[in-house]
Design a protein around this motif. Structure first.
Motif, short mmCIF file in Angstrom:
data_model
loop_
_atom_site.label_atom_id
_atom_site.label_comp_id
_atom_site.label_asym_id
_atom_site.label_seq_id
_atom_site.Cartn_x
_atom_site.Cartn_y
_atom_site.Cartn_z
N ASP A 274 4.99 -0.40 4.42
CA ASP A 274 6.17 0.46 4.60
C ASP A 274 6.43 0.08 3.10
N ASP A 275 5.96 -0.62 2.18
CA ASP A 275 6.44 -0.40 1.04
C ASP A 275 6.20 0.70 -0.29
N GLU A 276 6.98 1.24 -0.31
CA GLU A 276 6.92 2.52 -1.40
C GLU A 276 6.49 2.25 -2.68
N ARG A 277 5.43 1.20 -2.96
CA ARG A 277 5.31 0.74 -4.40
C ARG A 277 4.14 0.47 -4.47
N ILE A 278 3.45 0.41 -3.38
CA ILE A 278 2.30 0.52 -2.57
C ILE A 278 1.30 1.55 -2.30
N ALA A 279 0.71 2.34 -2.52
CA ALA A 279 -0.09 3.91 -2.37
C ALA A 279 -1.07 2.97 -1.99
N LEU A 280 -1.81 3.07 -0.54
CA LEU A 280 -2.61 2.76 0.31
C LEU A 280 -3.43 3.47 0.02
N SER A 281 -4.58 2.21 0.14
CA SER A 281 -6.00 2.97 0.52
C SER A 281 -6.73 2.21 0.82
N VAL B 52 5.26 -2.82 -12.13
CA VAL B 52 5.52 -2.98 -10.41
C VAL B 52 5.43 -4.31 -10.53
N ILE B 53 3.75 -4.48 -10.72
CA ILE B 53 3.01 -5.46 -9.95
C ILE B 53 3.34 -7.46 -9.49
N GLU B 54 3.69 -7.26 -10.50
CA GLU B 54 4.46 -8.53 -10.88
C GLU B 54 5.74 -9.15 -10.26
N LYS B 55 6.01 -7.56 -9.84
CA LYS B 55 7.60 -7.89 -8.66
C LYS B 55 7.11 -7.35 -7.26
N VAL B 56 6.57 -7.00 -7.25
CA VAL B 56 5.34 -7.40 -6.21
C VAL B 56 4.71 -9.18 -5.46
N LYS B 57 4.38 -9.31 -6.26
CA LYS B 57 3.55 -10.22 -6.06
C LYS B 57 5.08 -11.38 -5.53
N ARG B 58 6.16 -11.50 -6.60
CA ARG B 58 6.58 -12.61 -6.21
C ARG B 58 7.48 -12.14 -5.14
N ASP B 59 7.93 -10.90 -4.53
CA ASP B 59 8.84 -9.86 -3.41
C ASP B 59 7.64 -10.89 -2.57
N MET C 49 -8.78 0.57 10.73
CA MET C 49 -7.44 0.17 11.48
C MET C 49 -7.41 -1.09 10.47
N ALA C 50 -6.46 -0.89 9.54
CA ALA C 50 -5.50 -2.09 9.17
C ALA C 50 -6.05 -3.50 8.84
N GLY C 51 -5.15 -3.24 10.62
CA GLY C 51 -5.26 -4.92 11.26
C GLY C 51 -4.21 -5.54 10.58
N ASP C 52 -4.80 -6.93 9.49
CA ASP C 52 -4.03 -7.58 8.22
C ASP C 52 -4.26 -7.19 7.18
N VAL C 53 -4.90 -6.43 7.13
CA VAL C 53 -5.53 -6.48 5.82
C VAL C 53 -4.75 -4.84 4.66
N VAL C 54 -3.99 -5.02 3.57
CA VAL C 54 -3.27 -3.99 2.69
C VAL C 54 -4.10 -3.70 1.57
N GLU C 55 -4.24 -2.75 1.34
CA GLU C 55 -5.29 -2.21 0.09
C GLU C 55 -4.55 -0.97 -0.06
N GLY C 56 -4.59 -1.13 -1.47
CA GLY C 56 -3.99 0.19 -1.91
C GLY C 56 -3.64 0.20 -3.67
N TYR C 57 -3.09 1.25 -4.77
CA TYR C 57 -3.59 1.12 -5.42
C TYR C 57 -1.22 0.81 -6.01
N VAL C 58 -1.36 0.03 -7.10
CA VAL C 58 0.49 -0.38 -7.59
C VAL C 58 0.41 -0.54 -8.90
N GLU D 34 3.11 -10.70 9.43
CA GLU D 34 4.02 -10.29 8.93
C GLU D 34 4.30 -9.78 8.08
N ASP D 35 3.96 -10.39 6.72
CA ASP D 35 3.95 -10.27 5.39
C ASP D 35 3.21 -8.49 4.91
N ALA D 36 2.22 -8.58 5.46
CA ALA D 36 1.38 -8.11 5.58
C ALA D 36 1.68 -6.35 5.79
N ALA D 37 2.28 -6.30 7.10
CA ALA D 37 2.92 -5.09 8.42
C ALA D 37 4.11 -5.00 7.09
#
Length: 215
Positions: free
Chosen positions: A124-131, A154-161, A141-150, A117-120
């Motif tokens: 949609d998080d604008e801080r992550i440039a999907l790749s 903001v990387i530490e904030k993304v980790k905390r969020d 298809m992504a499934g439950d995988v998230v891959e991208g550039y941060v 659910e968090d992966a989904a």
């Protein structure tokens, strides 16, 4: 005994390079009556040299060149080297593998685990440039995988969020770099980094398409 084409595939080099090595005497060969050559068993001891990865700057310039971008502010010597790297990718038996090696220093990779659910939400998080997996044009298809550039800021904030914790086989792969929108070449390199057959197949498809556009 082994055919030159089989040797090239086993070593991850182009057939052209394998033939040049054979004809120059680097590889032991036996010439057949029809003029063709086969490699002696001792040839399998030969190993290709693994070149050092490009600097982050040169890595991104190479990816941009493969995407058809004309790099600005590049010295003639650098432009010549970049063209040589493009040629090396083009001639490789496995272009995606070669490209991934060349640009491995483009960004620092962090692998985390996130609940599906968090992966989904992350996709949609604008801080992550999907790749990579799940990116447009990746063929996967992504499934439950998230891959991208941060971005580094903001990387530490993304980790905390998203309560991310590092896990070697995790489903979240974030590369820390200032990238607004990864090009096709970067997506291919990211797919190749997985080292799995399906991702590598799609990475090679993308690279072949890019190289055809440059013809």
């Amino acid at each position: 005994m082994q055919r030159v084409s089989e040797f090239a595939k086993a070593k991850g080099i182009s057939r052209g390079r394998a033939y040049r090595l054979a004809r120059s005497g680097v590889l032991p060969v036996r010439e057949l009556n029809d003029g063709s050559i086969i490699l002696e068993d001792a040839a399998m001891a030969w190993q290709p040299r693994h070149a050092r990865p490009l600097s982050p700057r040169m890595a991104w310039l190479l990816l941009g060149m493969l995407d058809g971008e004309i790099p600005a502010g590049v010295r003639d010597a650098e432009r010549s080297r970049l063209k040589g790297h493009v040629k090396g990718v083009r001639e490789a038996e496995n272009p995606a593998h070669v490209l991934a090696q060349k640009v491995s220093a483009r960004a620092q990779l962090h692998v985390f685990f996130a609940h599906p659910e968090d992966a989904a939400e992350m996709r949609d998080d604008e801080r992550i440039a999907l790749s990579g997996v799940g990116a447009p044009g990746s063929g996967m298809m992504a499934g439950d995988v998230v891959e991208g550039y941060v971005a580094p800021s903001v990387i530490e904030k993304v980790k905390r969020d998203f309560l991310l914790h590092e896990q070697a086989d995790g489903n979240v792969r974030l590369r820390v770099a200032e990238v607004r929108e990864p090009g096709k070449a970067a997506i291919a390199a990211d797919l190749a980094d997985w080292g799995r057959a399906r991702e590598m197949r799609e990475a090679n498809r993308i690279i072949h398409e890019l190289l055809q556009e440059k013809c």
